[in-house]
Design an enzyme around this catalytic site. Sequence first.
Site, PDB file in Angstrom:
ATOM      1  N   HIS A 219       1.012  -1.256  -0.095  1.00  0.00           N
ATOM      2  CA  HIS A 219      -0.071  -0.026  -0.065  1.00  0.00           C
ATOM      3  C   HIS A 219       0.870   1.217  -0.085  1.00  0.00           C
ATOM      4  O   HIS A 219       2.174   1.248   0.255  1.00  0.00           O
ATOM      5  CB  HIS A 219      -0.930  -0.095   1.278  1.00  0.00           C
ATOM      6  CG  HIS A 219       0.068   0.041   2.506  1.00  0.00           C
ATOM      7  ND1 HIS A 219       0.557  -0.832   3.138  1.00  0.00           N
ATOM      8  CD2 HIS A 219       0.125   1.377   3.234  1.00  0.00           C
ATOM      9  CE1 HIS A 219       1.170  -0.557   4.372  1.00  0.00           C
ATOM     10  NE2 HIS A 219       0.994   0.817   4.459  1.00  0.00           N
ATOM     11  N   ASP A 221       0.811   4.987   2.048  1.00  0.00           N
ATOM     12  CA  ASP A 221       0.098   5.679   3.017  1.00  0.00           C
ATOM     13  C   ASP A 221      -0.603   6.864   2.683  1.00  0.00           C
ATOM     14  O   ASP A 221       0.030   7.715   1.899  1.00  0.00           O
ATOM     15  CB  ASP A 221       1.148   6.013   4.067  1.00  0.00           C
ATOM     16  CG  ASP A 221       1.691   4.902   4.895  1.00  0.00           C
ATOM     17  OD1 ASP A 221       1.147   3.789   4.767  1.00  0.00           O
ATOM     18  OD2 ASP A 221       2.938   5.178   5.597  1.00  0.00           O
ATOM     19  N   HIS A 277       4.721   0.182  -0.145  1.00  0.00           N
ATOM     20  CA  HIS A 277       5.500  -0.708   0.794  1.00  0.00           C
ATOM     21  C   HIS A 277       4.565  -1.847   1.594  1.00  0.00           C
ATOM     22  O   HIS A 277       3.254  -1.847   1.266  1.00  0.00           O
ATOM     23  CB  HIS A 277       6.278   0.131   1.876  1.00  0.00           C
ATOM     24  CG  HIS A 277       5.158   1.071   2.783  1.00  0.00           C
ATOM     25  ND1 HIS A 277       4.474   2.154   2.074  1.00  0.00           N
ATOM     26  CD2 HIS A 277       4.505   0.832   3.968  1.00  0.00           C
ATOM     27  CE1 HIS A 277       3.793   2.618   3.017  1.00  0.00           C
ATOM     28  NE2 HIS A 277       3.725   1.809   4.167  1.00  0.00           N
ATOM     29  N   ARG A 287       8.321  -8.677  14.962  1.00  0.00           N
ATOM     30  CA  ARG A 287       8.796  -7.193  14.650  1.00  0.00           C
ATOM     31  C   ARG A 287       7.627  -6.441  15.348  1.00  0.00           C
ATOM     32  O   ARG A 287       6.469  -6.517  15.444  1.00  0.00           O
ATOM     33  CB  ARG A 287       8.528  -7.168  13.014  1.00  0.00           C
ATOM     34  CG  ARG A 287       8.726  -5.894  12.689  1.00  0.00           C
ATOM     35  CD  ARG A 287       8.716  -5.415  11.010  1.00  0.00           C
ATOM     36  NE  ARG A 287       8.674  -4.185  10.634  1.00  0.00           N
ATOM     37  CZ  ARG A 287       9.674  -3.287  10.323  1.00  0.00           C
ATOM     38  NH1 ARG A 287      10.673  -3.838  10.684  1.00  0.00           N
ATOM     39  NH2 ARG A 287       9.467  -2.104   9.952  1.00  0.00           N
TER      40      ARG A 287
HETATM   41  C1  LIG Z   1      -7.636  -1.117   4.128  1.00  0.00           C
HETATM   42  C2  LIG Z   1      -7.413   0.018   4.741  1.00  0.00           C
HETATM   43  C3  LIG Z   1      -6.817   0.288   6.094  1.00  0.00           C
HETATM   44  C4  LIG Z   1      -6.559   1.661   6.050  1.00  0.00           C
HETATM   45  C5  LIG Z   1      -7.588   2.394   5.413  1.00  0.00           C
HETATM   46  C6  LIG Z   1      -7.793   1.286   4.111  1.00  0.00           C
HETATM   47  O1  LIG Z   1      -8.989   1.263   3.615  1.00  0.00           O
HETATM   48  C7  LIG Z   1      -6.831   1.598   3.197  1.00  0.00           C
HETATM   49  C8  LIG Z   1      -5.425   2.384   3.753  1.00  0.00           C
HETATM   50  C9  LIG Z   1      -5.139   1.860   5.040  1.00  0.00           C
HETATM   51  C10 LIG Z   1      -4.159   2.887   6.059  1.00  0.00           C
HETATM   52  C11 LIG Z   1      -2.897   2.321   5.386  1.00  0.00           C
HETATM   53  C12 LIG Z   1      -1.930   3.268   6.309  1.00  0.00           C
HETATM   54  C13 LIG Z   1      -2.238   3.451   7.707  1.00  0.00           C
HETATM   55  O2  LIG Z   1      -1.732   2.236   8.385  1.00  0.00           O
HETATM   56  C14 LIG Z   1      -3.680   3.602   7.827  1.00  0.00           C
HETATM   57  C15 LIG Z   1      -4.099   3.875   9.234  1.00  0.00           C
HETATM   58  C16 LIG Z   1      -4.265   4.524   6.902  1.00  0.00           C
HETATM   59  O3  LIG Z   1      -4.491   5.825   7.206  1.00  0.00           O
HETATM   60  O4  LIG Z   1      -4.585   4.067   5.743  1.00  0.00           O
HETATM   61  C17 LIG Z   1      -4.416   2.438   7.249  1.00  0.00           C
HETATM   62  C18 LIG Z   1      -5.917   2.384   7.204  1.00  0.00           C
HETATM   63  C19 LIG Z   1      -6.319   1.508   8.377  1.00  0.00           C
HETATM   64  O5  LIG Z   1      -5.734   0.571   8.921  1.00  0.00           O
HETATM   65  O6  LIG Z   1      -7.478   1.791   9.163  1.00  0.00           O
HETATM   66  O1  AKG Z   2       5.240  -2.350  10.188  1.00  0.00           O
HETATM   67  C1  AKG Z   2       5.889  -1.353   9.448  1.00  0.00           C
HETATM   68  O2  AKG Z   2       7.047  -1.493   9.063  1.00  0.00           O
HETATM   69  C2  AKG Z   2       4.917  -0.733   8.267  1.00  0.00           C
HETATM   70  C3  AKG Z   2       3.571  -0.640   8.734  1.00  0.00           C
HETATM   71  C4  AKG Z   2       2.918   0.171   7.516  1.00  0.00           C
HETATM   72  O3  AKG Z   2       3.260   0.269   6.550  1.00  0.00           O
HETATM   73  C5  AKG Z   2       1.583   0.982   8.102  1.00  0.00           C
HETATM   74  O4  AKG Z   2       1.383   0.902   9.419  1.00  0.00           O
HETATM   75  O5  AKG Z   2       1.031   1.848   7.411  1.00  0.00           O
HETATM   76 FE   FE2 Z   3       2.347   2.172   5.600  1.00  0.00          FE
END
Ligand SMILES: C=C1C[C@]23C[C@@]1(O)CC[C@H]2[C@@]12CC[C@H](O)[C@@](C)(C(=O)O1)[C@H]2[C@@H]3C(=O)O
Ligand code: AKG
Ligand code: FE2
Length: 350
Positions: A219, A221, A277, A287
């Site tokens: 994904h 961020d 990543h 981890r």
């Molecule tokens: C599947 C999902 C989890 C996420 C929200 C989403 O719909 C798509 C992006 C995901 C992500 C990735 C980065 C961060 O960890 C996170 C908090 C974010 O802002 O986008 C997570 C979301 C989540 O875990 O709720």
């Molecule tokens: O655990 C990690 O190193 C990456 C986690 C990550 O990509 C996330 O929390 O969005």
């Molecule tokens: Fe991430």
Amino acid sequence: MVVATNTTSIRSEKIRHIELPIIDLKAEKSEVVKKIVKACEEFGFFKVINHGVPSDVISRMEEEGKEFFAKPVCEKQQAGPANPYGYGSKNIGIMGDQGEVEYILLQTNPLGISEKTQRISTDPMKFRYAVTSYIEAVREVACEILELISEGLGVPLDTSVLSRLIRDVESDSVFRLNHYPPLKDSNKNTSASSFHHHENQNSTSNCNSNNRVIGFGEHTDPQILTLLTSNDVGGLQISLEDGVWIPVNPQPISSFCVFVGDVLEAMTNGRFPSVRHRVIVNRVEARMSMALFASPPLHAKISPIPELLSGNNKKLFRSFTWAEYKKTTYANRLGERRLSFFMILEDEEC
Ligand SMILES: C=C1C[C@]23C[C@@]1(O)CC[C@H]2[C@@]12CC[C@H](O)[C@@](C)(C(=O)O1)[C@H]2[C@@H]3C(=O)O
Ligand SMILES: O=C(O)CCC(=O)C(=O)O
Ligand SMILES: [Fe+2]
């Protein structure tokens, strides 16, 4: 060819070992600015050292995380479900994405923190102190990096164009602790491993010795910038081209990984691409990572920085609010290229 399936195992793919940039924030400023710009253009990723976050602030937060994840599942669940903020296990987001990870998601505003800490720790004051001091110190580093970026992008008259979005009291920044238990634990019913007991047996049975198990699927961020530190167990990988993955060494242990997020890609009109990543689970050791996702306030309007739109540089993305972007993010799968929904098509007016 990458064969990524929903079952979190992967068969054949390319891994390339290259040295990723490590930037010393205490080095000469103009050099630091140049290196940051280069790293953001080339990788959307770099590590920083000499960042000024005290080591006791990091280790205190790490201890709290370890203590939390070592608890029995039923106690961890007291933190409430991860959507919108709380404890999550295996399910990432609301769209059915799965990973061999357990995590805590927290808001970064004082009210959000204190509301949750009561349910996370038996010593909420201690937990709150650890989280608050960690977030404050890491946010400062994020601001410093964003100011260096603004300078490097040629907006010297307003170097706070990016950092003020995350200094704003209404910033929607999020703090996340991720814990990836080792696969070998999947047969033991210990408190640290029981959360993935059944499912992990399924996923490992799909793997041969070359297969990898996904802790956190690929994904980008969605926010502006992510600052992440981990214990000394690797597993994080970034991708530059389709199908090629670059392992990120967890060393130097006191460093922070910096990820360009989608909002920064939009604000730089595509000049700094957000980095894809993922995390591969280690077979032997756990981890743990701690990530601060620096976000704008919900009502903030996101548009390319005007200085980057001069000459032949056409506006690539339409303007949007962070609330609008966040809604799209959560309505889509983890691996989606959600910025593409905001791209301006060739013949479209903006
Ligand atoms: C599947 C999902 C989890 C996420 C929200 C989403 O719909 C798509 C992006 C995901 C992500 C990735 C980065 C961060 O960890 C996170 C908090 C974010 O802002 O986008 C997570 C979301 C989540 O875990 O709720
Ligand atoms: O655990 C990690 O190193 C990456 C986690 C990550 O990509 C996330 O929390 O969005
Ligand atoms: Fe991430």
